[in-house]
Scaffold this active site. Sequence first.
Site, PDB file in Angstrom:
ATOM      1  N   HIS A   1       0.821  -1.220   0.000  1.00 35.23           N
ATOM      2  CA  HIS A   1       0.000   0.000   0.000  1.00 35.23           C
ATOM      3  C   HIS A   1       0.855   1.270   0.000  1.00 35.23           C
ATOM      4  O   HIS A   1       0.332   2.365  -0.199  1.00 35.23           O
ATOM      5  CB  HIS A   1      -1.014  -0.008   1.161  1.00 35.23           C
ATOM      6  CG  HIS A   1      -0.455   0.286   2.521  1.00 35.23           C
ATOM      7  ND1 HIS A   1      -0.105  -0.684   3.425  1.00 35.23           N
ATOM      8  CD2 HIS A   1      -0.216   1.464   3.154  1.00 35.23           C
ATOM      9  CE1 HIS A   1       0.328  -0.136   4.545  1.00 35.23           C
ATOM     10  NE2 HIS A   1       0.263   1.185   4.408  1.00 35.23           N
TER      11      HIS A   1
ATOM     12  N   ASP B   1       0.348  -7.526   1.512  1.00 34.76           N
ATOM     13  CA  ASP B   1       0.777  -6.143   1.734  1.00 34.76           C
ATOM     14  C   ASP B   1       2.298  -6.008   1.761  1.00 34.76           C
ATOM     15  O   ASP B   1       2.857  -5.310   2.600  1.00 34.76           O
ATOM     16  CB  ASP B   1       0.172  -5.585   3.018  1.00 34.76           C
ATOM     17  CG  ASP B   1       0.234  -4.053   3.068  1.00 34.76           C
ATOM     18  OD1 ASP B   1       0.390  -3.434   2.000  1.00 34.76           O
ATOM     19  OD2 ASP B   1       0.128  -3.499   4.172  1.00 34.76           O
TER      20      ASP B   1
ATOM     21  N   SER C   1       4.398   2.913   7.656  1.00 36.44           N
ATOM     22  CA  SER C   1       4.153   1.713   6.857  1.00 36.44           C
ATOM     23  C   SER C   1       5.360   1.362   5.997  1.00 36.44           C
ATOM     24  O   SER C   1       5.899   2.215   5.293  1.00 36.44           O
ATOM     25  CB  SER C   1       2.936   1.919   5.956  1.00 36.44           C
ATOM     26  OG  SER C   1       1.766   2.052   6.705  1.00 36.44           O
TER      27      SER C   1
END
Length: 208
Positions: free
Chosen positions: A45, A76, A158
């Site tokens: 992402h 992910d 992230s």
Amino acid sequence: QAEQRRVAAVAKASKPTIAVFEPSGQGGGSGVVITADGYALTNFHVVQPCGDYMKCGMNDGKLYDAVTVSIDPTGDVALIKLLGREDFPYAELADSDEVEVGDFCFAAGNPFLLATDFQPSISVGIVSGTRRYQFPAGTILEYADCLQVDAAINPGNSGGGLFDARGRLIGVNGRASFEKRGRVNVGVGYAISSNQLRNFLGTLKGGR
């Protein structure tokens, strides 16, 4: 002595940590280099809005071009490759099966895109749980084997590394419990375990 060891571990982990930026400069996240020739792990992402090309800043103050090698949208995970040198500092992958609840850990990354000078932000905590399962967020982003930590994981963290007390990579940070709580840290973050990442590295490097 304990403080000196902690500072040394943070310095070691900061060198392979990267700040990932969209080509437009409007967004980004974090990542961590795992080989001297520039392969780095991050989240799907994080690279999704970037496409095939992005910019990555390291704590040497330099901005490097990078390309997407392969992606795992469900897990992910994304593998990218930084260009421009063959001697990148890289993180040592630890055995995440040895991680226990209560272990010291810290996250290195670019929360809220604060690392404009490419110096990663560090947040410290303990491992709160191991082998957690996180249901898919929306239709994808399923975390089948992750570490739960109370180190602050916020938007922008992230893709960055979760490290142990020796500065070794035990996971890649990806999600936090923002749902129904607002986009603020509440002390529950999740990192994809290093062993799960290791299991897929061959496939990712093969571009599959």
